[in-house]
Design a protein around this motif. Structure first.
Motif, short mmCIF file in Angstrom:
data_model
loop_
_atom_site.label_atom_id
_atom_site.label_comp_id
_atom_site.label_asym_id
_atom_site.label_seq_id
_atom_site.Cartn_x
_atom_site.Cartn_y
_atom_site.Cartn_z
N LEU A 124 -8.08 -9.62 20.94
CA LEU A 124 -8.14 -8.37 20.19
C LEU A 124 -9.55 -7.78 20.27
CD1 LEU A 124 -6.57 -7.94 16.64
CD2 LEU A 124 -8.52 -6.61 17.43
N GLY A 125 -10.55 -8.60 20.04
CA GLY A 125 -11.93 -8.12 20.11
C GLY A 125 -12.31 -7.65 21.49
N ALA A 126 -11.84 -8.35 22.52
CA ALA A 126 -12.12 -7.93 23.88
C ALA A 126 -11.51 -6.58 24.18
CB ALA A 126 -11.61 -8.98 24.87
N VAL A 127 -10.32 -6.31 23.62
CA VAL A 127 -9.69 -5.01 23.81
C VAL A 127 -10.50 -3.91 23.12
CG1 VAL A 127 -7.66 -3.63 23.21
CG2 VAL A 127 -7.37 -5.91 24.19
N VAL A 128 -11.00 -4.17 21.93
CA VAL A 128 -11.85 -3.19 21.25
C VAL A 128 -13.08 -2.88 22.10
CG1 VAL A 128 -13.29 -2.76 19.23
CG2 VAL A 128 -11.02 -3.79 18.95
N ARG A 205 2.55 -13.81 23.42
CA ARG A 205 3.67 -14.74 23.57
C ARG A 205 5.02 -14.04 23.59
NH1 ARG A 205 3.85 -20.27 20.28
NH2 ARG A 205 2.14 -20.57 21.77
N HIS A 206 5.21 -13.04 22.72
CA HIS A 206 6.54 -12.49 22.53
C HIS A 206 6.73 -11.11 23.15
CE1 HIS A 206 7.45 -15.85 19.94
NE2 HIS A 206 6.41 -15.58 19.19
N GLY A 207 5.68 -10.51 23.65
CA GLY A 207 5.83 -9.20 24.26
C GLY A 207 6.05 -8.11 23.23
N LEU A 208 6.64 -7.00 23.66
CA LEU A 208 6.85 -5.85 22.80
C LEU A 208 7.93 -6.13 21.75
CD1 LEU A 208 6.90 -3.13 25.57
CD2 LEU A 208 5.11 -3.37 23.82
N SER A 209 7.72 -5.62 20.56
CA SER A 209 8.75 -5.73 19.52
C SER A 209 9.85 -4.71 19.78
CB SER A 209 8.12 -5.47 18.15
OG SER A 209 7.68 -4.13 18.05
N ASN A 232 -3.71 -11.57 31.33
CA ASN A 232 -4.31 -11.64 30.00
C ASN A 232 -4.24 -10.26 29.34
OD1 ASN A 232 -7.12 -11.01 28.54
ND2 ASN A 232 -6.53 -13.12 28.10
N LEU A 233 -4.13 -10.22 28.03
CA LEU A 233 -3.98 -8.96 27.31
C LEU A 233 -5.13 -8.00 27.60
CD1 LEU A 233 -2.60 -7.14 25.24
CD2 LEU A 233 -3.81 -8.40 23.44
N ALA A 234 -6.35 -8.48 27.51
CA ALA A 234 -7.49 -7.60 27.75
C ALA A 234 -7.51 -7.10 29.19
CB ALA A 234 -8.80 -8.33 27.42
N THR A 235 -7.10 -7.93 30.13
CA THR A 235 -7.02 -7.50 31.52
C THR A 235 -5.99 -6.39 31.68
OG1 THR A 235 -7.66 -9.70 32.30
CG2 THR A 235 -6.55 -8.26 33.88
N SER A 236 -4.86 -6.53 31.02
CA SER A 236 -3.81 -5.52 31.08
C SER A 236 -4.32 -4.18 30.55
CB SER A 236 -2.59 -5.97 30.29
OG SER A 236 -2.06 -7.17 30.80
N VAL A 237 -4.99 -4.22 29.41
CA VAL A 237 -5.52 -2.99 28.84
C VAL A 237 -6.56 -2.37 29.76
CG1 VAL A 237 -6.79 -2.01 26.89
CG2 VAL A 237 -5.03 -3.75 26.48
N ALA A 238 -7.40 -3.21 30.36
CA ALA A 238 -8.42 -2.70 31.27
C ALA A 238 -7.79 -1.99 32.46
CB ALA A 238 -9.31 -3.85 31.75
N MET A 239 -6.72 -2.55 33.02
CA MET A 239 -6.05 -1.92 34.15
C MET A 239 -5.48 -0.56 33.75
SD MET A 239 -4.14 -5.25 35.79
CE MET A 239 -3.41 -4.36 37.17
N ALA A 240 -4.87 -0.48 32.57
CA ALA A 240 -4.29 0.78 32.13
C ALA A 240 -5.36 1.83 31.88
CB ALA A 240 -3.45 0.55 30.87
N LEU A 241 -6.44 1.44 31.21
CA LEU A 241 -7.50 2.40 30.92
C LEU A 241 -8.21 2.84 32.19
CD1 LEU A 241 -9.05 0.98 27.62
CD2 LEU A 241 -7.61 3.01 27.89
N TYR A 242 -8.38 1.93 33.14
CA TYR A 242 -9.01 2.34 34.40
C TYR A 242 -8.12 3.33 35.14
CZ TYR A 242 -11.15 2.38 38.95
OH TYR A 242 -11.74 2.80 40.11
N HIS A 243 -6.81 3.09 35.11
CA HIS A 243 -5.88 4.02 35.75
C HIS A 243 -6.03 5.42 35.14
CE1 HIS A 243 -2.25 5.55 37.65
NE2 HIS A 243 -1.76 5.89 36.46
N TRP A 244 -6.14 5.48 33.80
CA TRP A 244 -6.36 6.77 33.14
C TRP A 244 -7.68 7.39 33.55
CZ3 TRP A 244 -10.08 7.37 29.05
CH2 TRP A 244 -10.15 8.68 28.56
N MET A 245 -8.74 6.59 33.57
CA MET A 245 -10.07 7.10 33.90
C MET A 245 -10.16 7.59 35.34
SD MET A 245 -12.27 4.09 32.02
CE MET A 245 -13.87 4.70 32.51
#
Length: 249
Positions: A124-128, A205-209, A232-245
Motif C-alpha cells: 500500500l505504501g509503495a503504491v502511494v 490474494r483475492h483480486g477484485l471484489s 506485485n501490486l505496486a508493479t501493476s500500478v506502476a505499469m498502469a500509471l506509466y501507460h497513462w503518462m
C-alpha cells in the motif's frame, strides 16, 4: 550551519510533546519520511534524532531546502529513548510526528488509484509513493486497513503528504470511468486511459471484489508472459500509471 542550543536528550520538551501528539499523529519513521512530509507541507510538531549533527549533514546533502526547518525542529535523544518512542527505529535514527492531512482534495485532472481491500501495508505504501511520483490524482482504498498506518507511511517514504490518501466504501468512490484490472480484461496497451479515470486493483490474494466489478466500466489486463500468474501490486500500478503518462498529450 547548525545553530545548536543544547537540545540534547529531549531537553526543553522531554517526551511530553511527543506524548501529546502521538494519539493523533502520523509516525514519520526515518529521515526520508520526515523530509517528504516537510517538503509537501505537513505540520510536524516534533522530531527526534540520535545525532543532530549527522542528520543536518544528511539534510545538507539530500534536502538543503529543509536544513533551517530541521535545525529548528530536531531534538537529540539517546538510542534507548528513541526505542521507547519507535519500537523499530529506522536506520537513519530519525523519527517525527505529523498531523494527518485530511483537507487535501482529490485531483480529478489525473487518474485516481483505487486499491480494493488491500492487505499488505508495504505494498500500500509503495503504491502511494508511485502515485505521488507519477502525479496521480490520489489513492483511495476500500476495506478495513487504515491507509495511514505507520507501516504504510514508512513504505511510502512520507509521500502520503504529497497526494490525497483516503479510505472509502465502494459507493463513496467519486464519479468517473472505472477501469478494473483483471486477467480477463482487454490488453492495457489497447486501452486509452482518460484523465478522470479510476484505476482499480484487487487485493493481493483475492483480486477484485464483486462490488468493484459491478461498478467497473471496463476490465483491463496487464500484458504478461504465459504461465506467469501475477505481478506485485505496486508493479501493476506502476505499469498502469506509466501507460497513462506515456499516452500522447
Amino acid at each position: 550551519m547548525t545553530r545548536y542550543d543544547g537540545r540534547a536528550d529531549g531537553a526543553g520538551t522531554g517526551d511530553a510533546a511527543w506524548a501529546a501528539y502521538a494519539p493523533q499523529g502520523v509516525l514519520l519513521d526515518g529521515f526520508h519520511a520526515l523530509k517528504h512530509a516537510l517538503r509537501f507541507g505537513a505540520r510536524v510538531p516534533v522530531a527526534r534524532t540520535l545525532d543532530r549533527g549527522a542528520t543536518l549533514a544528511l539534510a545538507e546533502e539530500l534536502a538543503p531546502d529543509l536544513v533551517d526547518a530541521l535545525d529548528g525542529l530536531l531534538h537529540e535523544v539517546s538510542a534507548e529513548r528513541l526505542r521507547q518512542l519507535v519500537p523499530r527505529p529506522h536506520p537513519t535514527g530519525v523519527a517525527g510526528l505529523a498531523l494527518r492531512d485530511t483537507a487535501r482534495e482529490l485531483d480529478r485532472t489525473a487518474p485516481l488509484v483505487v486499491l480494493d481491500n488491500p492487505r499488505n501495508l508495504g505494498n500500500l505504501g509503495a503504491v502511494v509513493r508511485l502515485a505521488a511520483g507519477a502525479g496521480a490524482g490520489g489513492v483511495l482504498t476500500t476495506g478495513d486497513v487504515d491507509p495511514w498506518h505507520p507501516a504504510a507511511v514508512r513504505a511510502s517514504a512520507g509521500l502520503h503528504f504529497a497526494t490525497a490518501v483516503e479510505r472509502r466504501t465502494v459507493p463513496q468512490l467519486p464519479d468517473g470511468p472505472l477501469y478494473a484490472f483483471d486477467a480477463d480484461g482487454a490488453d492495457l496497451r489497447s486501452v486509452p486511459l482518460p484523465a478522470d479515470a479510476l484505476l482499480a486493483f484487487g487485493s493481493e490474494r483475492h483480486g477484485l471484489s464483486a462490488e468493484v466489478r459491478a461498478r467497473a466500466d471496463q476490465l483491463v489486463a496487464l500484458p504478461m508472459r504465459p504461465q506467469v500468474s501475477s505481478y506485485n501490486l505496486a508493479t501493476s500500478v506502476a505499469m498502469a500509471l506509466y501507460h497513462w503518462m506515456a499516452q500522447p498529450a
